[in-house]
Design an enzyme around this catalytic site. Structure first.
Site, PDB file in Angstrom:
ATOM      1  CG  HIS A  92      38.076  41.512  40.539  1.00  0.00           C
ATOM      2  ND1 HIS A  92      37.556  42.772  40.837  1.00  0.00           N
ATOM      3  CD2 HIS A  92      37.239  41.078  39.581  1.00  0.00           C
ATOM      4  CE1 HIS A  92      36.350  42.957  40.044  1.00  0.00           C
ATOM      5  NE2 HIS A  92      36.215  42.095  39.240  1.00  0.00           N
ATOM      6  CG  ASP A 112      39.109  44.788  42.950  1.00  0.00           C
ATOM      7  OD1 ASP A 112      39.885  44.409  42.356  1.00  0.00           O
ATOM      8  OD2 ASP A 112      37.814  44.478  42.794  1.00  0.00           O
ATOM      9  CB  SER A 131      34.909  44.268  37.075  1.00  0.00           C
ATOM     10  OG  SER A 131      34.026  43.261  37.815  1.00  0.00           O
TER      11      SER A 131
END
Length: 219
Positions: A31, A78, A173
């Site tokens: 992402h 992801d 992330s």
């Protein structure tokens, strides 16, 4: 640890984390590359984002490979691999980390895991300049799949981990989740708020992607 940075107002700003898995490859979250990787830089060997440090090495990205089955609706699959424009110069500050492969067991419920990043320190969005580390614990899968937690969004490819008021946040992330010095997960996605009891951090289970990782890194 890698800091993936994008250019804003003529300055490089930290956007996502990552970690070095081979001398020219960084693993991160898919992402982080939804808008592509053009102009993105990868900084390795950093502790402070702003200070000049002799340990820092900065790279351009030759190619970013996001998993073909990544889903933006629930962040399933992801995972991404980034090929750097050249090999790293190995040092005390820049070295590869082992990651979990297929056929090995992932950490069970209540096991302590470590993660790190330059993500937000709170829900007001204040970001640290220096790398932060936290120790959290793996949570019960059934609980994370409950409708008052993540429901259908929580898949077999994820594990959830947190501690009261201790969590990863926006900007973390792509960073590593370590168990006994081996990366078992990639910081993926949590709720809108960090540290929320019913929206613990979600992490992509790396061992589910061994075949895809090997195929990409053979390029």
């Amino acid at each position: 640890m890698a800091s993936l940075q994008v250019s804003r107002d003529g300055k490089l700003k930290h956007e996502c984390g990552g970690f070095l898995v081979a001398d020219q490859w960084v693993m991160s979250a898919a992402h982080c590359f939804v808008s592509g990787s053009t102009g993105m830089k990868v900084v390795l060997g950093a502790h402070s984002l702003s200070n000049a440090e002799d340990s820092k090495q900065t790279f351009s990205i030759l190619q970013a490979y996001s998993h073909p089955d990544f889903s933006i609706s629930n962040y399933n699959n992801d995972i991404a691999l980034v090929k750097l424009d050249r090999k790293v110069v190995a040092s005390d500050s820049v070295k590869t980390v082992k990651f979990q492969r297929d056929g090995t067991s992932d950490p069970d419920k209540d096991k302590e895991v470590n993660t790190a990043g330059w993500g937000s320190l709170n829900n007001l969005g204040s970001r640290p300049d220096t790398l932060q580390e936290v120790v959290i614990a793996v949570m019960d899968r059934v609980r994370c799949g409950r409708s008052d937690y993540y429901g259908w969004r929580f898949t077999d490819n994820m594990l959830c981990a947190a501690r009261p008021r201790t969590d990863t946040c926006d900007g973390d992330s792509g960073g590593p989740l370590l168990y006994q010095d081996v990366v078992v997960g990639i910081t993926s996605n949590g709720g809108k708020k960090c540290g929320s009891s019913r929206k613990p951090g979600l992490y992509t289970i790396i061992s589910h992607y061994t075949e895809w990782i090997d195929q990409i890194m053979a390029q």
